[in-house]
Scaffold this motif. Structure first.
Motif, PDB file in Angstrom:
ATOM      1  N   GLN A  80       1.000  -1.555  -0.134  1.00  0.00           N
ATOM      2  CA  GLN A  80      -0.239  -0.244  -0.184  1.00  0.00           C
ATOM      3  C   GLN A  80       0.799   1.439   0.013  1.00  0.00           C
ATOM      4  OE1 GLN A  80      -2.728  -0.986   3.362  1.00  0.00           O
ATOM      5  NE2 GLN A  80      -4.119  -1.705   2.222  1.00  0.00           N
ATOM      6  N   LEU A  81       0.548   1.725  -0.732  1.00  0.00           N
ATOM      7  CA  LEU A  81       1.086   3.137  -0.788  1.00  0.00           C
ATOM      8  C   LEU A  81       0.245   4.885   0.131  1.00  0.00           C
ATOM      9  CD1 LEU A  81       2.278   2.351  -3.103  1.00  0.00           C
ATOM     10  CD2 LEU A  81       2.590   4.068  -4.170  1.00  0.00           C
ATOM     11  N   CYS A 119       5.505  10.296   0.318  1.00  0.00           N
ATOM     12  CA  CYS A 119       4.799   8.545   0.438  1.00  0.00           C
ATOM     13  C   CYS A 119       4.833   7.687   0.455  1.00  0.00           C
ATOM     14  CB  CYS A 119       4.778   9.130  -0.992  1.00  0.00           C
ATOM     15  SG  CYS A 119       3.837   7.059  -2.339  1.00  0.00           S
ATOM     16  N   THR A 120       4.683   7.186   1.569  1.00  0.00           N
ATOM     17  CA  THR A 120       5.839   5.818   1.752  1.00  0.00           C
ATOM     18  C   THR A 120       5.068   4.761   2.138  1.00  0.00           C
ATOM     19  OG1 THR A 120       4.272   6.022   4.039  1.00  0.00           O
ATOM     20  CG2 THR A 120       6.104   7.011   3.812  1.00  0.00           C
ATOM     21  N   THR A 121       5.545   3.654   1.759  1.00  0.00           N
ATOM     22  CA  THR A 121       4.862   2.461   1.466  1.00  0.00           C
ATOM     23  C   THR A 121       4.750   0.839   2.310  1.00  0.00           C
ATOM     24  OG1 THR A 121       7.469   1.386   0.669  1.00  0.00           O
ATOM     25  CG2 THR A 121       6.299   2.396  -1.461  1.00  0.00           C
ATOM     26  N   SER A 122       3.382   0.401   2.596  1.00  0.00           N
ATOM     27  CA  SER A 122       4.166  -0.393   3.538  1.00  0.00           C
ATOM     28  C   SER A 122       3.641  -1.773   2.809  1.00  0.00           C
ATOM     29  CB  SER A 122       2.474   0.155   4.263  1.00  0.00           C
ATOM     30  OG  SER A 122       1.399   0.067   4.066  1.00  0.00           O
ATOM     31  N   GLY A 123       4.317  -2.985   3.334  1.00  0.00           N
ATOM     32  CA  GLY A 123       4.127  -4.009   2.505  1.00  0.00           C
ATOM     33  C   GLY A 123       5.688  -4.580   2.179  1.00  0.00           C
ATOM     34  N   ASN A 124       5.909  -5.238   0.971  1.00  0.00           N
ATOM     35  CA  ASN A 124       6.929  -5.595   1.229  1.00  0.00           C
ATOM     36  C   ASN A 124       7.396  -5.440  -0.304  1.00  0.00           C
ATOM     37  OD1 ASN A 124       9.814  -6.677  -0.019  1.00  0.00           O
ATOM     38  ND2 ASN A 124       8.753  -8.987  -0.274  1.00  0.00           N
ATOM     39  N   ILE A 125       7.791  -3.660  -1.134  1.00  0.00           N
ATOM     40  CA  ILE A 125       8.112  -3.875  -2.386  1.00  0.00           C
ATOM     41  C   ILE A 125       9.128  -4.375  -3.086  1.00  0.00           C
ATOM     42  CG2 ILE A 125       8.004  -1.182  -1.733  1.00  0.00           C
ATOM     43  CD1 ILE A 125       6.485  -0.491  -4.479  1.00  0.00           C
ATOM     44  N   ASN A 139       2.850   7.485  -7.432  1.00  0.00           N
ATOM     45  CA  ASN A 139       2.286   6.076  -8.231  1.00  0.00           C
ATOM     46  C   ASN A 139       4.259   4.944  -7.789  1.00  0.00           C
ATOM     47  OD1 ASN A 139       3.805   5.396 -10.813  1.00  0.00           O
ATOM     48  ND2 ASN A 139       1.772   4.146 -10.949  1.00  0.00           N
ATOM     49  N   MET A 140       4.149   3.582  -7.894  1.00  0.00           N
ATOM     50  CA  MET A 140       4.853   3.079  -8.348  1.00  0.00           C
ATOM     51  C   MET A 140       4.963   2.164  -9.367  1.00  0.00           C
ATOM     52  SD  MET A 140       7.076   2.941  -4.658  1.00  0.00           S
ATOM     53  CE  MET A 140       6.901   4.426  -3.487  1.00  0.00           C
ATOM     54  N   ARG A 141       6.108   1.973 -10.152  1.00  0.00           N
ATOM     55  CA  ARG A 141       6.022   1.227 -11.600  1.00  0.00           C
ATOM     56  C   ARG A 141       6.671  -0.106 -10.900  1.00  0.00           C
ATOM     57  NH1 ARG A 141       4.926   2.653 -17.379  1.00  0.00           N
ATOM     58  NH2 ARG A 141       3.176   3.698 -15.870  1.00  0.00           N
ATOM     59  N   GLY A 183       3.163  -4.299 -12.803  1.00  0.00           N
ATOM     60  CA  GLY A 183       2.304  -2.735 -12.906  1.00  0.00           C
ATOM     61  C   GLY A 183       2.422  -2.377 -11.941  1.00  0.00           C
ATOM     62  N   ASP A 184       1.742  -1.433 -12.059  1.00  0.00           N
ATOM     63  CA  ASP A 184       1.502  -0.247 -10.898  1.00  0.00           C
ATOM     64  C   ASP A 184       1.006   0.093  -9.654  1.00  0.00           C
ATOM     65  OD1 ASP A 184       1.264   1.279 -14.029  1.00  0.00           O
ATOM     66  OD2 ASP A 184       3.046   1.839 -12.731  1.00  0.00           O
ATOM     67  N   TYR A 185       1.337   0.718  -8.370  1.00  0.00           N
ATOM     68  CA  TYR A 185       1.040   0.853  -7.490  1.00  0.00           C
ATOM     69  C   TYR A 185       0.311   2.207  -7.611  1.00  0.00           C
ATOM     70  CZ  TYR A 185       2.472  -3.405  -6.089  1.00  0.00           C
ATOM     71  OH  TYR A 185       2.238  -5.358  -5.463  1.00  0.00           O
ATOM     72  N   TRP A 186      -0.780   2.487  -6.684  1.00  0.00           N
ATOM     73  CA  TRP A 186      -0.926   3.852  -6.663  1.00  0.00           C
ATOM     74  C   TRP A 186      -1.621   4.930  -5.227  1.00  0.00           C
ATOM     75  CZ3 TRP A 186      -1.136   7.816 -10.240  1.00  0.00           C
ATOM     76  CH2 TRP A 186      -1.176   7.072 -11.884  1.00  0.00           C
TER      77      TRP A 186
END
Length: 115
Positions: free
Chosen positions: A3-4, A22-28, A96-98, A102-105
């Motif tokens: 998640q972003l 913008c921070t991420t949770s989970g393993n990206i 957005n992270m590509r 795919g893409d995460y938003w």
């Protein structure tokens, strides 16, 4: 699940500044590029700035010289420094992270520029 989450938006006067995060949770992993988009009322979503895994940046003409995109060394956070803000910068800003599949938003953060 990745998640972003964006933060840092708000109400600012013309000429002011904000810093979006913008921070991420989970393993990206395998992030190829990180970007900021924005969508103003009644308009299409547009690319504001992007940064590749190699650190190459790209900006929309309307924000060149005023906005700066950056990211952390782990590629899990991306930032957007907004300066010399104008009323026309008012919009919801999305992260957005590509990645190869795919893409995460993120869900967006509101930026309002008004006196």
């Amino acid at each position: 699940q990745v998640q972003l989450m964006e933060s840092g938006g708000g109400l600012v006067q013309p000429g002011g500044s904000l810093r979006l995060s913008c921070t991420t949770s989970g393993n990206i992993s395998g992030v190829k590029a990180s970007s900021w988009y924005r969508q103003a009322p009644g308009k299409q979503r547009e690319l504001v700035a992007s940064i590749t895994g190699g650190g190459i940046t790209n900006y929309a003409d309307s924000v060149k010289g005023r906005f700066t995109i950056s990211r952390d060394k782990t590629y899990t956070s991306v930032y957007l420094q907004l300066s010399s803000l104008k009323p026309e910068d008012t919009a919801i800003y999305y992260c957005n992270m590509r990645v190869p599949w795919g893409d995460y938003w993120g869900q967006g953060t509101q930026v309002t520029v008004s006196s």
